[in-house]
Motif scaffolding. Structure first.
Motif, PDB file in Angstrom:
ATOM      1  N   ARG A 226      10.656   1.216  17.772  1.00  0.00           N
ATOM      2  CA  ARG A 226      12.099   1.091  18.019  1.00  0.00           C
ATOM      3  C   ARG A 226      12.370  -0.018  19.027  1.00  0.00           C
ATOM      4  N   GLN A 230      14.566  -2.861  17.731  1.00  0.00           N
ATOM      5  CA  GLN A 230      15.911  -2.785  18.318  1.00  0.00           C
ATOM      6  C   GLN A 230      15.805  -3.136  19.805  1.00  0.00           C
ATOM      7  N   ARG A 233      17.710  -1.922  22.892  1.00  0.00           N
ATOM      8  CA  ARG A 233      17.578  -0.570  23.449  1.00  0.00           C
ATOM      9  C   ARG A 233      16.697  -0.537  24.697  1.00  0.00           C
ATOM     10  N   ARG A 236      17.801   1.487  27.654  1.00  0.00           N
ATOM     11  CA  ARG A 236      17.741   2.927  27.389  1.00  0.00           C
ATOM     12  C   ARG A 236      16.306   3.427  27.406  1.00  0.00           C
ATOM     13  N   GLN A 237      15.406   2.580  26.879  1.00  0.00           N
ATOM     14  CA  GLN A 237      14.011   3.026  26.784  1.00  0.00           C
ATOM     15  C   GLN A 237      13.286   2.992  28.121  1.00  0.00           C
TER      16      GLN A 237
END
Ligand code: UDP
Length: 254
Positions: A226, A230, A233, A236-237
């Motif tokens: 991911r 992406q 992100r 967020r990660q």
């Protein structure tokens, strides 16, 4: 009745607490049975599929934490939660993702006559998902699809649509934590027996967005896939290393 002192050891716990957040130890099969029980009992129920990002969000977002506390089921989506459980000496039975639960629920729905409603994702994606499920599970009743949005202004219209369709199961694909906050906010007004936040499940199922290949999932590297596919992100990660560190500290000190 005679008590068996070994039973607490032999029977795995039904739930575990990870950084203060309850995670239920259930298989997909048990999830389906719980949904059947929710439908039989009629009142509204909320199911969340948790990953480490949820747990970290709940550390700083009191409203989200409250939503998870009052959710009827918090499933362990995300290998990080299985790892965190193992650090406490508990083996969770399996990872339960929204993307894999959706077709399994549709399969059971076709058998048992459950009525499904697909809310969320980009316009047209819920409809595509419905067509795919109907082709795969003949007879499954999909009683509504609607993209909508989690914005408050749209809630009355969405609630009216859902209530008119009288689903047994409502899938909500607005991404986390929006979808879970949205379900909790409108839980009583919606009144659906089983409501699940499923994130990108429709995108994965229809191929609108590719999920990590099975081999990558087996290597527990879906999070890395991911991040590469992406990259936006990444912020967020960052929750992942923070989660790993917090769990490590918690289990070393605890
Ligand atoms: N989405 C939506 N409305 C919004 C925000 C998101 O319908 O206002 C949808 C988006 O199209 C996608 C899903 O929510 O289908 C979020 O997918 P993601 O994989 O990001 O879920 P998460 O990892 O946040 O659970």
């Amino acid at each position: 009745m005679e008590r068996n002192p070994q039973s607490a050891i032999r029977n795995p716990p039904s739930a575990i607490c990870i950084l203060g957040i309850r995670v239920d130890a259930l298989t997909y099969a048990e999830l389906l049975d719980r949904i059947a029980a929710f439908i039989a009992s009629a009142g509204p129920h909320q199911i969340a599929t948790l990953n480490p990002e949820f747990v970290m969000e709940a550390q700083r977002n009191a409203a989200f934490r409250a939503v998870l506390e009052q959710a009827d089921l918090c499933m362990a989506d995300g290998v990080g939660l299985l790892w965190a459980a193992r650090r406490q000496g508990v083996t969770l039975p399996e990872r339960v993702t929204g993307s894999d639960a959706l077709p399994l629920i549709a399969e059971r729905a076709a058998r048992d006559g459950w009525r499904l409603y697909l809310l969320g994702a980009a316009p047209g994606v819920a409809e595509q998902t419905a067509q795919l499920l109907q082709a795969r599970y003949p007879g499954v009743q999909i009683v509504g699809t609607y993209a909508g949005s989690p914005a408050d202004a749209e809630a009355p219209e969405i609630i009216a649509r859902v209530r008119a369709a009288r689903p047994d199961v409502l899938f909500v694909a607005y991404g986390a934590p929006s979808q879970d906050l949205w379900i909790a906010r409108h839980r009583d007004a919606l009144g659906v027996p089983a409501m699940l936040g499923v994130g990108g499940a429709y995108d994965h199922l229809t191929g609108v967005r590719k999920r990590a290949p099975a081999s990558v999932q087996r290597l527990n590297l879906e999070w890395l896939y991911r991040l590469v596919t992406q990259p936006w992100r990444w912020r967020r990660q960052l929750a992942l290393p923070r989660f790993a560190w917090a769990v490590y500290r918690d289990t070393v000190q605890g």
